[in-house]
Design a protein around this motif. Structure first.
Motif, PDB file in Angstrom:
ATOM      1  N   PHE A 181       0.795  -1.222   0.000  1.00 59.07           N
ATOM      2  CA  PHE A 181       0.000   0.000   0.000  1.00 59.07           C
ATOM      3  C   PHE A 181       0.832   1.279   0.000  1.00 59.07           C
ATOM      4  O   PHE A 181       0.327   2.342  -0.289  1.00 59.07           O
ATOM      5  CB  PHE A 181      -0.938   0.033   1.207  1.00 59.07           C
ATOM      6  N   GLY A 189       1.021   2.569   6.010  1.00 60.87           N
ATOM      7  CA  GLY A 189       0.022   1.951   6.866  1.00 60.87           C
ATOM      8  C   GLY A 189       0.646   1.394   8.131  1.00 60.87           C
ATOM      9  O   GLY A 189       1.862   1.384   8.292  1.00 60.87           O
ATOM     10  N   ILE A 236      -4.509  -0.015   9.370  1.00 61.59           N
ATOM     11  CA  ILE A 236      -4.873   1.364   9.052  1.00 61.59           C
ATOM     12  C   ILE A 236      -3.970   1.827   7.923  1.00 61.59           C
ATOM     13  O   ILE A 236      -2.751   1.768   8.018  1.00 61.59           O
ATOM     14  CB  ILE A 236      -4.719   2.281  10.281  1.00 61.59           C
ATOM     15  N   THR A 237      -4.586   2.299   6.850  1.00 57.36           N
ATOM     16  CA  THR A 237      -3.831   2.765   5.688  1.00 57.36           C
ATOM     17  C   THR A 237      -4.579   3.915   5.030  1.00 57.36           C
ATOM     18  O   THR A 237      -5.764   4.121   5.289  1.00 57.36           O
ATOM     19  CB  THR A 237      -3.603   1.613   4.681  1.00 57.36           C
ATOM     20  N   ASN A 238      -3.893   4.638   4.185  1.00 56.69           N
ATOM     21  CA  ASN A 238      -4.553   5.700   3.423  1.00 56.69           C
ATOM     22  C   ASN A 238      -4.547   5.379   1.930  1.00 56.69           C
ATOM     23  O   ASN A 238      -4.774   6.242   1.100  1.00 56.69           O
ATOM     24  CB  ASN A 238      -3.891   7.054   3.695  1.00 56.69           C
ATOM     25  N   ALA A 239      -4.291   4.114   1.602  1.00 54.57           N
ATOM     26  CA  ALA A 239      -4.192   3.707   0.197  1.00 54.57           C
ATOM     27  C   ALA A 239      -5.565   3.670  -0.452  1.00 54.57           C
ATOM     28  O   ALA A 239      -6.584   3.493   0.210  1.00 54.57           O
ATOM     29  CB  ALA A 239      -3.544   2.328   0.105  1.00 54.57           C
ATOM     30  N   LYS A 240      -5.563   3.815  -1.770  1.00 57.51           N
ATOM     31  CA  LYS A 240      -6.800   3.660  -2.532  1.00 57.51           C
ATOM     32  C   LYS A 240      -7.079   2.174  -2.657  1.00 57.51           C
ATOM     33  O   LYS A 240      -6.238   1.402  -3.096  1.00 57.51           O
ATOM     34  CB  LYS A 240      -6.666   4.293  -3.911  1.00 57.51           C
ATOM     35  N   MET A 241      -8.265   1.764  -2.263  1.00 59.91           N
ATOM     36  CA  MET A 241      -8.598   0.348  -2.234  1.00 59.91           C
ATOM     37  C   MET A 241      -9.569  -0.004  -3.352  1.00 59.91           C
ATOM     38  O   MET A 241     -10.548   0.693  -3.567  1.00 59.91           O
ATOM     39  CB  MET A 241      -9.234  -0.017  -0.899  1.00 59.91           C
ATOM     40  N   ILE A 289      -9.863  -3.527   7.717  1.00 64.55           N
ATOM     41  CA  ILE A 289      -8.930  -2.582   7.104  1.00 64.55           C
ATOM     42  C   ILE A 289      -9.583  -1.215   7.195  1.00 64.55           C
ATOM     43  O   ILE A 289     -10.664  -1.000   6.655  1.00 64.55           O
ATOM     44  CB  ILE A 289      -8.640  -2.951   5.634  1.00 64.55           C
ATOM     45  N   ILE A 296      -9.543   2.769   6.444  1.00 65.38           N
ATOM     46  CA  ILE A 296      -8.986   3.769   5.533  1.00 65.38           C
ATOM     47  C   ILE A 296      -8.964   5.102   6.272  1.00 65.38           C
ATOM     48  O   ILE A 296      -9.983   5.592   6.733  1.00 65.38           O
ATOM     49  CB  ILE A 296      -9.837   3.901   4.248  1.00 65.38           C
ATOM     50  N   HIS A 297      -7.788   5.666   6.389  1.00 61.28           N
ATOM     51  CA  HIS A 297      -7.610   6.943   7.077  1.00 61.28           C
ATOM     52  C   HIS A 297      -7.196   7.980   6.051  1.00 61.28           C
ATOM     53  O   HIS A 297      -6.154   7.860   5.423  1.00 61.28           O
ATOM     54  CB  HIS A 297      -6.522   6.799   8.151  1.00 61.28           C
ATOM     55  N   ARG A 298      -8.018   8.974   5.867  1.00 59.93           N
ATOM     56  CA  ARG A 298      -7.718  10.033   4.901  1.00 59.93           C
ATOM     57  C   ARG A 298      -7.561  11.364   5.643  1.00 59.93           C
ATOM     58  O   ARG A 298      -8.331  11.684   6.529  1.00 59.93           O
ATOM     59  CB  ARG A 298      -8.857  10.185   3.889  1.00 59.93           C
TER      60      ARG A 298
END
Length: 197
Positions: free
Chosen positions: A107, A110, A131-136, A161, A163-165
């Motif tokens: 990713f 994360g 926790i990640t900010n990747a586009k899923m 999973i 998503i943290h933006r």
């Protein structure tokens, strides 16, 4: 300074002995064999020259090393990075740090949050969040879940999973205070004042 590849025994011997024809012949024969061995060892340096290997060899090396997250569809740079870290991952397989490294490779960014660090229930032992900010996409999630099974320990299970933006926005606030010198006194509150007509 004499390089290892070009060195001979005569370079180490006293001049009087080094000039003997038998010693020179022996030194030359040993040098030829030494150079042949050095050329052969250069062909075995796969791990130290990963950045120079062609993609076909990287694919074979990944199978040989049992590289955990490797796929032939990855780009060349990602393949190289994964193969370089393979032996280290094998030593710490099943740990949260191995899962976290996987997240960073797949990713880009994360982290792993284990069950005892959750902000909200359920606090189920043996679970973890990512926790990640990747586009899923659905394909990315399925790929990630399939390789996470090989990295995590068998008793741990992924809970979710997240998503943290971060959104950079400017917020403005204002306040106002109005002061007036006029005082209005209602006539009903003053008993001695009469209204004029």
């Amino acid at each position: 300074m004499i390089k290892l590849y070009d060195g001979q025994i005569t370079d180490l011997l006293p001049e009087k002995i080094a000039k003997d024809i038998n010693i020179r012949c022996l030194s030359f024969a040993i040098q030829q064999e030494h150079q042949r061995l050095l050329r052969l060892t250069n062909k075995t340096r796969t791990l130290s020259v990963i950045d120079e290997l062609p993609e076909k060899i990287l694919d074979i090396l990944a199978v040989e090393l049992r590289t955990p997250y490797y796929q032939e569809s990855m780009n060349l740079e990602m393949k190289r990075n994964i193969i370089k870290k393979t032996l280290g991952w094998h030593t710490k397989a099943g740990t949260p740090s191995a899962v976290e490294e996987l997240i960073k490779i797949v990713f880009g960014e994360g982290k792993v949050v284990e069950w005892f660090d959750y902000d909200e229930p359920p606090y189920t032992p043996g679970t973890f969040d990512i926790i990640t900010n990747a586009k899923m996409t659905e394909e990315t999630i399925n790929y990630f879940l399939s390789i996470i099974q090989r990295v995590k320990n068998t008793r741990s299970h992924i809970r979710g999973i997240l998503i943290h933006r971060e959104i950079n926005a400017h917020w403005y606030g204002a306040a106002a205070f109005l002061y007036s010198n006029k005082t209005v006194i209602p006539t009903q509150s003053l008993p001695n004042i009469k209204e004029m007509k």
